[in-house]
Scaffold this active site. Structure first.
Site, PDB file in Angstrom:
ATOM      1  N   ASP A 111       0.889  -1.194  -0.062  1.00 55.84           N
ATOM      2  CA  ASP A 111      -0.296  -0.041   0.150  1.00 55.84           C
ATOM      3  C   ASP A 111       0.798   1.808   0.216  1.00 55.84           C
ATOM      4  OD1 ASP A 111      -1.772  -2.321   0.344  1.00 55.84           O
ATOM      5  OD2 ASP A 111      -2.759  -1.262   1.761  1.00 55.84           O
ATOM      6  N   GLN A 127       4.029   0.645   2.302  1.00 52.90           N
ATOM      7  CA  GLN A 127       4.624  -0.678   3.169  1.00 52.90           C
ATOM      8  C   GLN A 127       5.323  -0.880   2.203  1.00 52.90           C
ATOM      9  OE1 GLN A 127       1.351  -2.484   5.720  1.00 52.90           O
ATOM     10  NE2 GLN A 127       2.357   0.095   6.317  1.00 52.90           N
ATOM     11  N   ASP A 235      -5.762   1.788   8.937  1.00 50.47           N
ATOM     12  CA  ASP A 235      -5.617   2.445   7.754  1.00 50.47           C
ATOM     13  C   ASP A 235      -6.187   3.536   7.783  1.00 50.47           C
ATOM     14  OD1 ASP A 235      -4.818   0.489   6.503  1.00 50.47           O
ATOM     15  OD2 ASP A 235      -6.796  -0.915   5.574  1.00 50.47           O
TER      16      ASP A 235
END
Length: 521
Positions: A111, A127, A235
């Protein structure tokens, strides 16, 4: 457990770790002055190997420990520890990879995180597992760009700790000077994934704050902004909402449930809504988009969009506290390669998104890459609002046309492409009743569109577009092909099994009324 101490010299900036990708892993704790710096799972060969082998070298930033000893504690092999050393500089090995799709120097990425713009510089955090080409050791890598096209990877900024591994999050500029920090400070909200490593055993997920006082180069971990709501809630995406003079956080909770939270001080967030979204999952985003009419003109109307990881989006209204869905779920992606896109903050009203592309491992060096930035707008298409995903002006300004054709006559296109840049083409089909599609080979890749079944075929990949094709744009960047069509409301990305090496373009233009071939510098 074995223990080895390594002295960090006064000019050393990195601890260099040899990585043999996708082998069995050993857990290693990195300790400085009795404090755990991080905990990592490192793949390595077994002890009986005579000479230690590796696919690449990973560079762990340790400038803050200069003049100190770092203790490595774990069940590693002696051959492995013999290969660990310090260094002053990073050695990069970046051949044979896409040119304009960001890929990591080495390791695994997923991500995009902390996307923001400040002072002429775009920041892409992501990430990251520098220590293997598989998912593990979730950290935050960092890359910067001046033009949204050319990215330079710099030092990794966040590593796993006693609160967990470092999952996804967002970044904003501290424009009102909150939290006792200057206005130019960068603020990052991220998920600390408790119980995901040994040091955080027994903990749940929380949303933490980190900040940077040096333009995003180094991040300092700070307070817990949102305690656990659900066990693995994650998130966070934060933005400022001018009408209510408050900051809004979108958060995934569990299943198809999300939360909207509000804060006036960026320190304490309170839930204003919990909502369920049909098939929605992970990586929420919430933004307001301008609406164009069918001719492409701005109508002065806007609509709010709630976004999820799979590219599912939901149109509706947002009043600063609650989002109310209008209609049903819509899909932004026609293939499964893009995922977990995030919009860039501090863009002065523009909404530009970057997705992660779930590409395969390349040369045992890296896995995954980022899609090209796409600027979002809404347009009316046959009375229905649809999402447009267009190349932003920063990229369009670097497009150089190398061939164009506008003819009503049948014509074969046979070209050789000799540039060391990224190739793109854009074509428009004839609008008469005899149009059936087109067929050809682009850089050795077979490309076909069948008007009868509405399928675009690229190599072995078939993309059903469910609507008549009027125009098509394709960008070829090594083994990655990005496709948009019909005023950018159709978007798909594929990865070829092998990188493109052929330099020929052969198209039958019987059904094509306009064709433009270009390079992206």
């Amino acid at each position: 457990m074995k223990e080895n101490r390594i002295l960090i010299g006064e000019q050393d900036h990195y601890l260099v770790i040899p990585i043999l990708a996708e082998k069995p892993k050993k857990k290693i704790f990195f300790i400085v002055e009795d404090t755990y710096f991080t905990e990592l799972n490192i793949p390595m060969l077994e002890e009986e190997e005579v000479e230690y082998q590796y696919d690449y070298l990973a560079f762990l930033p340790i400038s803050q420990f200069q003049g100190k000893e770092i203790l490595l504690k774990g069940d590693y092999t002696q051959n492995f520890i013999n290969g660990v050393h310090t260094a002053k500089h990073i050695i990069k090995k970046r051949q044979n990879r896409p040119q304009i799709h960001f890929t990591p120097d080495y390791g695994w990425i997923n991500d995009p995180n902390g996307l923001l713009y400040q002072g002429g510089l775009y920041h892409l955090y992501f990430q990251y597992n520098p220590f293997d080409t598989q998912w593990d050791n979730m950290s935050w890598g960092h890359a910067i760009s001046k033009d949204l096209l050319h990215w330079e990877q710099i030092d990794t900024v966040l590593f796993p700790d006693e609160d967990g591994t470092i999952f996804s999050g967002c970044g904003i500029v501290n424009e009102f000077g909150l939290l006792g920090l200057p206005k130019d400070a960068l603020l990052f909200y991220y998920s600390a994934a408790g119980n995901a490593n040994e040091l955080s055993k027994g903990k749940d997920f929380v949303q933490k704050l980190a900040y940077s006082l040096d333009g995003g180069n180094t991040l300092t971990k700070s307070l817990v902004a949102v305690p656990t709501i659900c066990k693995e809630n994650r998130d966070p995406k934060v933005f400022y909402h001018e009408p209510t003079k408050a900051y809004i956080m979108c958060l995934w909770l569990e299943g198809n449930e999300f939360a909207i939270l509000c804060s006036v001080d960026l320190k304490k967030f309170e839930i204003s809504q919990r909502l369920f979204l049909d098939q929605g999952f992970e990586c929420p985003d919430l933004f307001e988009l301008k609406i164009e009419d069918e001719s492409g003109e701005n109508t002065q109307e806007t609509k709010w969009v709630f976004w999820c990881a799979d590219g599912y989006y939901y149109l509706g209204n947002f009043d600063g506290y609650e989002f109310h869905v209008e209609g049903s779920k819509k899909e932004a992606y026609h293939t499964k390669l893009p995922y977990a896109a995030q919009t860039i903050s501090n863009m002065d009203g523009r909404v530009i998104s970057i997705p992660w592309l779930r590409t395969k491992t390349v040369n045992k060096l890296y896995t995954g890459c980022m899609g090209l930035p796409r600027e979002f707008n809404l347009c009316r298409c046959k009375g229905e609002l649809r999402l447009k995903q267009s190349l932003p002006k920063e990229i369009r300004e670097r497009i150089n046309i190398i061939y164009s054709m506008n003819s009503k006559e049948s014509k074969e296109v046979n070209l050789k492409w000799e540039k060391e840049s990224v190739l793109g083409l854009q074509l428009t089909l004839k609008k008469d009743q005899t149009s059936k599609g087109f067929h050809g080979f682009i850089l050795g890749c077979e490309v076909e569109y069948n008007q009868e079944n509405g399928v675009i075929k690229v190599g072995e990949e078939q993309i059903p577009i469910k609507t008549p094709l009027e125009e098509l744009s394709m960008i070829f960047d090594s083994g990655i092909i990005e496709i948009t069509a019909n005023n950018d409301i159709i978007y798909a990305v594929i990865q070829l099994e092998h990188s493109i090496s052929n330099d020929e373009i052969n198209l039958s233009s019987n059904e094509i009324s306009e064709l433009m071939i270009y390079e992206v510098k």
